[in-house]
Design an enzyme around this catalytic site. Structure first.
Site, PDB file in Angstrom:
ATOM      1  N   GLU A 194       0.829  -1.209   0.000  1.00 54.56           N
ATOM      2  CA  GLU A 194       0.000   0.000   0.000  1.00 54.56           C
ATOM      3  C   GLU A 194       0.860   1.254   0.000  1.00 54.56           C
ATOM      4  O   GLU A 194       0.550   2.240  -0.641  1.00 54.56           O
ATOM      5  CB  GLU A 194      -0.928  -0.003   1.227  1.00 54.56           C
ATOM      6  CG  GLU A 194      -2.002   1.094   1.189  1.00 54.56           C
ATOM      7  CD  GLU A 194      -1.565   2.418   1.807  1.00 54.56           C
ATOM      8  OE1 GLU A 194      -2.320   3.394   1.693  1.00 54.56           O
ATOM      9  OE2 GLU A 194      -0.466   2.501   2.395  1.00 54.56           O
ATOM     10  N   ASP A 217      -7.467   2.148   7.774  1.00 55.11           N
ATOM     11  CA  ASP A 217      -6.103   2.693   7.765  1.00 55.11           C
ATOM     12  C   ASP A 217      -6.014   3.751   8.859  1.00 55.11           C
ATOM     13  O   ASP A 217      -7.017   4.069   9.492  1.00 55.11           O
ATOM     14  CB  ASP A 217      -5.789   3.293   6.381  1.00 55.11           C
ATOM     15  CG  ASP A 217      -4.305   3.206   6.045  1.00 55.11           C
ATOM     16  OD1 ASP A 217      -3.475   3.253   6.969  1.00 55.11           O
ATOM     17  OD2 ASP A 217      -3.980   3.119   4.843  1.00 55.11           O
ATOM     18  N   HIS A 303       3.946   8.180  10.045  1.00 54.06           N
ATOM     19  CA  HIS A 303       5.224   7.944   9.339  1.00 54.06           C
ATOM     20  C   HIS A 303       6.440   8.438  10.126  1.00 54.06           C
ATOM     21  O   HIS A 303       7.482   8.727   9.548  1.00 54.06           O
ATOM     22  CB  HIS A 303       5.214   8.536   7.915  1.00 54.06           C
ATOM     23  CG  HIS A 303       4.397   7.707   6.967  1.00 54.06           C
ATOM     24  ND1 HIS A 303       4.535   7.773   5.594  1.00 54.06           N
ATOM     25  CD2 HIS A 303       3.442   6.786   7.179  1.00 54.06           C
ATOM     26  CE1 HIS A 303       3.692   6.933   5.015  1.00 54.06           C
ATOM     27  NE2 HIS A 303       3.002   6.329   5.968  1.00 54.06           N
TER      28      HIS A 303
END
Ligand SMILES: [Zn+2]
Length: 329
Positions: A194, A217, A303
């Site tokens: 992904e 998600d 992230h």
């Protein structure tokens, strides 16, 4: 709720999702009639529903962002390229682990200004004496990730790297366990790749051809210092996606998820993600198209090596998925 560490610990840099897939396959056994893997490595768990005239696809991605070795300097320092959306500032001077277990730290070229920090200026120091020594331990093309660590914070909040999106996998497994019935033929798909453009979900959705599809998600929150004003807050419930840069969610799904949340008294909020996409995009456009949406887990510092989630949000996301599995559209 499923043990968080179990899903966060396995190495699963994009293209290397097999360890996590094996763990999920084991956990999904009681909830599936069949469990298969496709050539890309997507894990597809099928459960027959009460009404087989419709197919539902639910997807969460197993892969995490990471790095790949591109070159070894004479000094033994290792050059890397990113796999997915690495944020150089937040990854610098962190610990890393290679797929083969070798450990290292990410360093930067000397005397860099903040504005000049980029992946090209990053190196990994594994403690090697020189190039020959380094190449005994790692080779070109080896994958590595930030080190696995889960830190329990106050208020049942947790910090770790790559909750994105292994926590989504945990939510889907939990929802499958919670659901007391299954309305439509349902495919729980734990996708690969992904982070490099929703590639695994494209292959899976083109075979399954769902009528209804919902991704799970993470989504960034707007309750951090310096954030743009926005709706999503940590601990404020399951985030029902309205849109992101890859998908405009179907009103049918948004309205249905909202009604289910209201009906079952599940805490929810709406999400508009201004940068980033999800597997919902692949499912929406497969075949003749599907009614697609996404339930997102609020997550701070996405992230980075210290993404933060709130356990209460996980419970609400799993309950909302379970309601959708049970009742359908
Ligand atoms: Zn993600």
């Amino acid at each position: 709720m499923t043990d968080i560490k179990k899903y966060i610990t396995p190495f699963s840099v994009t293209g290397n999702e097999e360890k996590l897939a094996a763990i999920i396959a084991e956990d999904m056994k009681p909830c599936a009639d069949s469990i298969t893997a496709d050539p890309m490595g997507n894990l597809i768990c099928f459960k027959k529903g009460e009404d087989s005239s419709k197919r539902t696809m639910l997807a969460a991605h197993m892969d995490e962002i990471g790095f790949v070795v591109t070159f070894v300097e004479n000094s033994g320092l290792i050059r890397v390229a990113n796999v997915g959306g690495i944020r150089p500032v937040s990854s610098a001077f962190g610990e890393v682990v290679f797929k083969n277990g070798v450990k290292g730290v990410i360093v930067l070229e000397d005397n860099l200004q903040l504005a000049d920090i980029s992946i090209k200026k990053m190196l990994v120091d594994i403690g090697a004496k020189d190039k020959k020594d380094a190449l005994k331990k790692v080779k070109i093309g080896d994958y590595l990730s930030l080190s696995q660590r889960v830190t329990r914070l106050a208020n049942k909040r947790y910090a770790a790297k790559a909750f994105d999106d292994r926590i989504g996998c945990a939510v889907l497994v939990e929802a499958a366990k919670l659901a007391t019935k299954v309305r439509y033929d349902t495919y729980y798909v734990f996708t690969v790749q992904e982070e490099v453009g929703c590639r695994g979900s494209k292959a899976a959705a083109n075979v399954i051809l769902p009528d209804y599809s919902v991704a799970c998600d993470v989504t960034p929150t707007y309750d951090t210092a310096g954030a743009q004003p926005g709706e999503v807050k940590l601990g404020a419930g399951a985030a029902i996606k309205i849109k992101d840069t890859s998908v405009i969610c179907s009103k049918t799904i948004v309205d249905r998820l909202t009604a289910l949340a209201e009906d079952k008294k599940i805490k929810y909020q709406y999400e508009i993600l201004t940068a980033g996409g999800t597997d919902a995009s692949s499912m929406q456009t497969a075949g003749a198209g599907s009614y697609a949406g996404c339930i997102s887990v609020p997550c701070r510092y996405v992230h980075s090596p210290v993404e933060i989630i709130d356990a209460k949000d996980l419970e609400n996301c799993a309950k909302l998925f379970a309601a959708f599995i049970e009742e359908g559209v």
